[in-house]
Design a protein around this motif. Structure first.
Motif, PDB file in Angstrom:
ATOM      1  N   GLU A   1       0.848  -1.178   0.000  1.00 41.49           N
ATOM      2  CA  GLU A   1       0.000   0.000   0.000  1.00 41.49           C
ATOM      3  C   GLU A   1       0.894   1.242   0.000  1.00 41.49           C
ATOM      4  OE1 GLU A   1      -2.943   2.136   3.145  1.00 41.49           O
ATOM      5  OE2 GLU A   1      -3.000  -0.033   3.067  1.00 41.49           O
ATOM      6  N   SER A   2       0.624   2.178  -0.876  1.00 44.81           N
ATOM      7  CA  SER A   2       1.433   3.396  -0.946  1.00 44.81           C
ATOM      8  C   SER A   2       0.935   4.425   0.074  1.00 44.81           C
ATOM      9  CB  SER A   2       1.397   3.990  -2.353  1.00 44.81           C
ATOM     10  OG  SER A   2       0.104   4.455  -2.650  1.00 44.81           O
ATOM     11  N   VAL A   3       1.836   5.248   0.525  1.00 40.03           N
ATOM     12  CA  VAL A   3       1.507   6.297   1.481  1.00 40.03           C
ATOM     13  C   VAL A   3       1.060   7.532   0.715  1.00 40.03           C
ATOM     14  CG1 VAL A   3       2.437   7.788   3.290  1.00 40.03           C
ATOM     15  CG2 VAL A   3       3.191   5.407   3.132  1.00 40.03           C
ATOM     16  N   ARG A   4      -0.063   8.093   1.133  1.00 33.27           N
ATOM     17  CA  ARG A   4      -0.551   9.326   0.508  1.00 33.27           C
ATOM     18  C   ARG A   4       0.359  10.482   0.901  1.00 33.27           C
ATOM     19  NH1 ARG A   4      -6.146  10.410   2.667  1.00 33.27           N
ATOM     20  NH2 ARG A   4      -5.298   9.368   4.460  1.00 33.27           N
ATOM     21  N   PRO A   5       0.581  11.414   0.001  1.00 30.89           N
ATOM     22  CA  PRO A   5       1.389  12.582   0.371  1.00 30.89           C
ATOM     23  C   PRO A   5       0.607  13.496   1.312  1.00 30.89           C
ATOM     24  CG  PRO A   5       0.485  12.858  -1.818  1.00 30.89           C
ATOM     25  CD  PRO A   5       0.117  11.465  -1.362  1.00 30.89           C
ATOM     26  N   TRP A   6       1.337  14.378   1.948  1.00 24.16           N
ATOM     27  CA  TRP A   6       0.702  15.404   2.769  1.00 24.16           C
ATOM     28  C   TRP A   6      -0.159  16.256   1.860  1.00 24.16           C
ATOM     29  CZ3 TRP A   6       3.011  17.518   7.665  1.00 24.16           C
ATOM     30  CH2 TRP A   6       3.761  16.548   8.321  1.00 24.16           C
ATOM     31  N   GLU A   7      -1.250  16.711   2.369  1.00 21.32           N
ATOM     32  CA  GLU A   7      -2.151  17.544   1.575  1.00 21.32           C
ATOM     33  C   GLU A   7      -2.488  18.804   2.370  1.00 21.32           C
ATOM     34  OE1 GLU A   7      -6.578  17.283  -0.457  1.00 21.32           O
ATOM     35  OE2 GLU A   7      -5.838  15.607   0.749  1.00 21.32           O
ATOM     36  N   ILE A   8      -2.247  19.974   1.769  1.00 18.67           N
ATOM     37  CA  ILE A   8      -2.608  21.237   2.410  1.00 18.67           C
ATOM     38  C   ILE A   8      -4.072  21.502   2.098  1.00 18.67           C
ATOM     39  CG2 ILE A   8      -2.196  23.721   2.501  1.00 18.67           C
ATOM     40  CD1 ILE A   8       0.731  23.152   1.808  1.00 18.67           C
ATOM     41  N   LEU A   9      -4.876  21.548   3.142  1.00 11.28           N
ATOM     42  CA  LEU A   9      -6.312  21.768   2.994  1.00 11.28           C
ATOM     43  C   LEU A   9      -6.671  23.248   3.039  1.00 11.28           C
ATOM     44  CD1 LEU A   9      -7.496  18.929   5.400  1.00 11.28           C
ATOM     45  CD2 LEU A   9      -7.291  18.835   2.896  1.00 11.28           C
ATOM     46  N   ASP A  10      -5.920  24.024   3.814  1.00 13.49           N
ATOM     47  CA  ASP A  10      -6.190  25.455   3.948  1.00 13.49           C
ATOM     48  C   ASP A  10      -4.889  26.125   4.380  1.00 13.49           C
ATOM     49  OD1 ASP A  10      -7.732  27.785   3.925  1.00 13.49           O
ATOM     50  OD2 ASP A  10      -8.218  27.606   6.063  1.00 13.49           O
ATOM     51  N   SER A  11      -4.774  27.411   4.086  1.00 13.03           N
ATOM     52  CA  SER A  11      -3.575  28.141   4.430  1.00 13.03           C
ATOM     53  C   SER A  11      -3.916  29.612   4.630  1.00 13.03           C
ATOM     54  CB  SER A  11      -2.558  27.985   3.290  1.00 13.03           C
ATOM     55  OG  SER A  11      -1.311  28.466   3.671  1.00 13.03           O
ATOM     56  N   ASP A  12      -3.352  30.217   5.681  1.00 14.69           N
ATOM     57  CA  ASP A  12      -3.519  31.658   5.891  1.00 14.69           C
ATOM     58  C   ASP A  12      -2.283  32.189   6.608  1.00 14.69           C
ATOM     59  OD1 ASP A  12      -3.902  30.692   8.458  1.00 14.69           O
ATOM     60  OD2 ASP A  12      -5.764  31.755   8.809  1.00 14.69           O
ATOM     61  N   TRP A  13      -2.163  33.510   6.689  1.00 13.22           N
ATOM     62  CA  TRP A  13      -1.011  34.130   7.330  1.00 13.22           C
ATOM     63  C   TRP A  13      -1.253  34.294   8.826  1.00 13.22           C
ATOM     64  CZ3 TRP A  13       3.225  33.873   4.817  1.00 13.22           C
ATOM     65  CH2 TRP A  13       3.247  33.973   3.435  1.00 13.22           C
ATOM     66  N   ALA A  14      -0.400  33.719   9.638  1.00 13.45           N
ATOM     67  CA  ALA A  14      -0.435  33.938  11.078  1.00 13.45           C
ATOM     68  C   ALA A  14       0.318  35.223  11.414  1.00 13.45           C
ATOM     69  CB  ALA A  14       0.190  32.753  11.813  1.00 13.45           C
ATOM     70  N   LEU A  15       1.336  35.539  10.593  1.00 16.97           N
ATOM     71  CA  LEU A  15       2.121  36.760  10.739  1.00 16.97           C
ATOM     72  C   LEU A  15       2.600  37.162   9.354  1.00 16.97           C
ATOM     73  CD1 LEU A  15       3.559  38.837  12.632  1.00 16.97           C
ATOM     74  CD2 LEU A  15       5.507  37.252  12.648  1.00 16.97           C
ATOM     75  N   ASP A  16       2.343  38.383   8.974  1.00 13.89           N
ATOM     76  CA  ASP A  16       2.722  38.844   7.638  1.00 13.89           C
ATOM     77  C   ASP A  16       3.375  40.214   7.751  1.00 13.89           C
ATOM     78  OD1 ASP A  16       3.042  39.238   4.934  1.00 13.89           O
ATOM     79  OD2 ASP A  16       0.906  39.374   4.482  1.00 13.89           O
ATOM     80  N   GLN A  17       4.656  40.209   8.142  1.00 14.43           N
ATOM     81  CA  GLN A  17       5.426  41.438   8.303  1.00 14.43           C
ATOM     82  C   GLN A  17       6.531  41.476   7.261  1.00 14.43           C
ATOM     83  OE1 GLN A  17       4.698  43.879  10.633  1.00 14.43           O
ATOM     84  NE2 GLN A  17       2.871  42.650  10.959  1.00 14.43           N
ATOM     85  N   ARG A  18       7.076  42.651   7.048  1.00 13.44           N
ATOM     86  CA  ARG A  18       8.122  42.815   6.041  1.00 13.44           C
ATOM     87  C   ARG A  18       9.280  41.844   6.244  1.00 13.44           C
ATOM     88  NH1 ARG A  18      12.104  47.967   5.345  1.00 13.44           N
ATOM     89  NH2 ARG A  18      13.283  47.125   3.605  1.00 13.44           N
ATOM     90  N   TRP A  19       9.781  41.712   7.464  1.00  9.99           N
ATOM     91  CA  TRP A  19      10.963  40.907   7.717  1.00  9.99           C
ATOM     92  C   TRP A  19      10.660  39.483   8.183  1.00  9.99           C
ATOM     93  CZ3 TRP A  19      15.057  42.605   5.493  1.00  9.99           C
ATOM     94  CH2 TRP A  19      15.250  43.971   5.327  1.00  9.99           C
ATOM     95  N   TYR A  20       9.400  39.209   8.454  1.00 10.26           N
ATOM     96  CA  TYR A  20       9.093  37.859   8.936  1.00 10.26           C
ATOM     97  C   TYR A  20       7.660  37.499   8.591  1.00 10.26           C
ATOM     98  CZ  TYR A  20      10.394  33.811  11.667  1.00 10.26           C
ATOM     99  OH  TYR A  20      10.745  32.540  12.048  1.00 10.26           O
ATOM    100  N   LYS A  21       7.508  36.359   7.965  1.00  8.10           N
ATOM    101  CA  LYS A  21       6.188  35.861   7.590  1.00  8.10           C
ATOM    102  C   LYS A  21       6.036  34.435   8.116  1.00  8.10           C
ATOM    103  CE  LYS A  21       6.169  38.524   3.304  1.00  8.10           C
ATOM    104  NZ  LYS A  21       5.161  39.495   3.598  1.00  8.10           N
ATOM    105  N   VAL A  22       4.874  34.163   8.692  1.00  8.92           N
ATOM    106  CA  VAL A  22       4.585  32.819   9.187  1.00  8.92           C
ATOM    107  C   VAL A  22       3.240  32.404   8.613  1.00  8.92           C
ATOM    108  CG1 VAL A  22       4.172  31.365  11.210  1.00  8.92           C
ATOM    109  CG2 VAL A  22       5.879  33.201  11.313  1.00  8.92           C
ATOM    110  N   ARG A  23       3.245  31.258   7.953  1.00  5.35           N
ATOM    111  CA  ARG A  23       2.039  30.714   7.358  1.00  5.35           C
ATOM    112  C   ARG A  23       1.491  29.593   8.246  1.00  5.35           C
ATOM    113  NH1 ARG A  23       3.960  28.211   2.557  1.00  5.35           N
ATOM    114  NH2 ARG A  23       3.853  26.278   3.719  1.00  5.35           N
ATOM    115  N   ARG A  24       0.181  29.616   8.456  1.00  3.98           N
ATOM    116  CA  ARG A  24      -0.480  28.550   9.219  1.00  3.98           C
ATOM    117  C   ARG A  24      -1.258  27.693   8.225  1.00  3.98           C
ATOM    118  NH1 ARG A  24      -3.449  31.184  13.157  1.00  3.98           N
ATOM    119  NH2 ARG A  24      -4.960  31.641  11.552  1.00  3.98           N
TER     120      ARG A  24
END
Length: 187
Positions: A1-24
């Protein structure tokens, strides 16, 4: 049986600054479990340069690193920004800006990931062994926040461990450069 890849279901910005961005991301794992708080630091591509001149002197930079809260010795480098056509162009620009050097010969030592579990970017590693000062009258174009001090060390002292490099990217660059330099019988 093959392993399914990771799947991104949703994505948004937890922090969106000029010098640092964090995606949730909301991610479905291969076993079907869903994580709704998988965080990734979204960072630009980075270049690091092992700049050596024909005499075997390696040009390093000493600078304050706020994340570590320390002044550290490391290789020159920086981000690949919009003005760069390629990682090589960024490496050439950073060598001019941080060390006041230029080089004709550039060897690409590969791409590594600093923290692939939490960051999306990679580091492009370069070696030059013909670094020389810019033409007289050329000025360094440093970012005011860098607070750099240029330091010259021998490639032998660096290889013998007499010089402390503490960043993972710097260590990766150093060991790849030593392997390449062994082919040229520099050290």
């Amino acid at each position: 049986e093959s392993v399914r890849p990771w799947e991104i279901l949703d994505s948004d910005w937890a922090l969106d600054q000029r010098w640092y961005k964090v995606r949730r991301d909301t991610v479905r794992l291969p076993d079907g479990q869903v994580l709704d708080d998988y965080y990734t630091s979204v960072r630009p591509e980075i270049v690091l340069i092992f700049p050596m001149d024909v005499d075997g002197t390696v040009h390093l930079v000493r600078q304050y690193r706020h994340g570590a809260g320390k002044v550290l010795l490391d290789f020159p480098g920086g981000i690949v920004d919009e003005s760069d056509d390629s990682p090589l162009a960024a490496a050439q620009r950073e060598l001019r800006e941080e060390c006041g050097l230029e080089a004709d010969t550039w060897e690409y030592l590969g791409q590594v990931y600093d923290d692939p579990s939490k960051q999306n970017n990679s580091l492009h590693l370069y070696l030059t062994h013909d670094a020389e000062p810019l033409e007289t009258g050329s000025a360094l174009n440093r970012d005011a926040t860098e607070f750099l001090e240029n330091v010259e060390v021998s490639v032998i002292d660096l290889r013998m461990g007499n010089i402390g490099i503490h960043s993972t990217g710097g260590l990766a660059l150093m060991y790849r450069a030593f392997a390449a330099l062994d082919e040229y019988e520099y050290c």
